[in-house]
Design a protein around this motif. Structure first.
Motif, mmCIF file in Angstrom:
data_model
loop_
_atom_site.group_PDB
_atom_site.id
_atom_site.type_symbol
_atom_site.label_atom_id
_atom_site.label_comp_id
_atom_site.label_asym_id
_atom_site.label_seq_id
_atom_site.Cartn_x
_atom_site.Cartn_y
_atom_site.Cartn_z
ATOM 1 N N ILE A 30 0.838 -1.201 0.000
ATOM 2 C CA ILE A 30 0.000 0.000 0.000
ATOM 3 C C ILE A 30 0.872 1.250 0.000
ATOM 4 C CG2 ILE A 30 -1.716 1.293 1.323
ATOM 5 C CD1 ILE A 30 -2.667 -1.481 2.408
ATOM 6 N N PHE A 31 1.905 1.238 0.832
ATOM 7 C CA PHE A 31 2.840 2.359 0.886
ATOM 8 C C PHE A 31 3.529 2.550 -0.459
ATOM 9 C CE2 PHE A 31 7.352 3.523 1.579
ATOM 10 C CZ PHE A 31 7.164 4.831 2.040
ATOM 11 N N ALA A 32 3.982 1.443 -1.069
ATOM 12 C CA ALA A 32 4.671 1.525 -2.357
ATOM 13 C C ALA A 32 3.751 2.062 -3.447
ATOM 14 C CB ALA A 32 5.205 0.149 -2.751
ATOM 15 N N ALA A 33 2.476 1.689 -3.399
ATOM 16 C CA ALA A 33 1.520 2.202 -4.393
ATOM 17 C C ALA A 33 1.384 3.714 -4.282
ATOM 18 C CB ALA A 33 0.168 1.525 -4.195
ATOM 19 N N GLY A 34 1.300 4.212 -3.035
ATOM 20 C CA GLY A 34 1.196 5.656 -2.847
ATOM 21 C C GLY A 34 2.463 6.388 -3.248
ATOM 22 N N MET A 35 3.625 5.852 -2.865
ATOM 23 C CA MET A 35 4.883 6.507 -3.191
ATOM 24 C C MET A 35 5.156 6.482 -4.697
ATOM 25 S SD MET A 35 6.370 7.937 -0.635
ATOM 26 C CE MET A 35 8.033 8.162 -1.285
ATOM 27 N N THR A 36 4.811 5.386 -5.346
ATOM 28 C CA THR A 36 5.020 5.297 -6.798
ATOM 29 C C THR A 36 4.212 6.359 -7.522
ATOM 30 O OG1 THR A 36 5.446 2.914 -6.661
ATOM 31 C CG2 THR A 36 4.825 3.792 -8.815
ATOM 32 N N ILE B 218 -3.196 9.568 -6.048
ATOM 33 C CA ILE B 218 -2.509 8.835 -4.982
ATOM 34 C C ILE B 218 -3.525 8.074 -4.128
ATOM 35 C CG2 ILE B 218 -1.159 9.100 -2.861
ATOM 36 C CD1 ILE B 218 0.223 11.501 -4.268
ATOM 37 N N ASP B 219 -4.616 8.751 -3.794
ATOM 38 C CA ASP B 219 -5.668 8.086 -3.010
ATOM 39 C C ASP B 219 -6.225 6.879 -3.750
ATOM 40 O OD1 ASP B 219 -5.461 9.819 -0.887
ATOM 41 O OD2 ASP B 219 -7.044 11.168 -1.607
ATOM 42 N N ARG B 220 -6.480 7.035 -5.041
ATOM 43 C CA ARG B 220 -7.046 5.928 -5.823
ATOM 44 C C ARG B 220 -6.072 4.757 -5.907
ATOM 45 N NH1 ARG B 220 -9.202 10.034 -9.175
ATOM 46 N NH2 ARG B 220 -7.460 9.792 -10.641
#
Length: 223
Positions: free
Chosen positions: A82-88, A108-110
């Motif tokens: 989840i963190f990696a998805a937001g940071m990416t 980022i939220d999506r």
């Protein structure tokens, strides 16, 4: 007259083919259900430990880019994914000049919502089977009982004898199917409710983290 064997194996051996098939189906469903229950307990415990470890690392004060580098391109746990998805998405939302692309916060939220949905799907995998067993096993067992009793009445009619010695074995075999249905259904219902609640709590923790993380990134973009 020889005593009648009422052990479980004897009752199963004397049952008709249809009732045997029902019993085997219910026993297989029970074994599979317990396998899911045990696997989910292990997986949920591991998920809670992973969330606690990542939460400690996230709030340790380490720069987000440093933590992202440690997580790497192939994160192993749900909080890391989840963190990696937001940071990416955060890195993708920057122009070459360093300015943020409009609508970055929503994207980022999506991206984190999609990651959470995937983790929720992983956590809930197998639970629909428990729900199905809990709702159908009693009726499958009842079908076996009805079928067995029907055959018992046919045997009574053929022998023209209504003594207990003739009726009892067939009725016992038939009732065993209902017992197996309840044996499969009761644990399935209990643990489906418990595991669903546990899954909801874990996913709720992921959503809280995503909201906090999005707030931090929003502050970064405003600076």
């Amino acid at each position: 007259m020889e005593p009648i064997d009422f052990s479980l194996l004897a009752l199963f051996a004397r049952a008709t083919f249809t009732v045997k098939l029902v019993m085997l189906l219910l026993m297989a469903a029970s074994v599979w259900g317990w396998a899911i229950i045990i696997q989910k307990h292990i997986a949920f415990r591991a998920a809670r430990r992973a969330a606690a470890r990542f939460d400690k690392a996230f709030w340790s004060g380490e720069p987000l880019d440093g933590l992202f580098s440690e997580v790497g391109v192939n994160p192993k746990t749900a909080p890391e994914r989840i963190f990696a998805a937001g940071m990416t998405e955060w890195h993708r939302s920057h122009r070459d000049s360093g300015a943020m692309i409009p609508g970055a916060t929503a994207r980022i939220d999506r991206s984190m919502d999609v990651a959470i949905a995937r983790e929720s799907e992983r956590l809930n995998g197998g639970l629909p089977f428990l729900a199905t067993v809990g709702s159908t096993a009693p009726f499958i067992g009842l079908f076996g009982t009805v079928w067995g009793i029907m055959n018992s009445f046919e045997e009574i009619a053929q022998q023209q004898n209504t003594s207990l010695a003739v009726v009892a074995p067939g009725i016992s075999e038939a009732l065993l199917a209902t017992g197996l249905g309840l044996l499969a259904a009761i644990p399935a219902v209990i643990f489906y409710n418990k595991l669903s609640a546990d899954s909801g709590k874990i996913v709720g923790g992921y959503e809280v983290f995503a909201d906090e993380f999005a707030t931090l990134l929003s502050r970064e973009s405003d600076d």
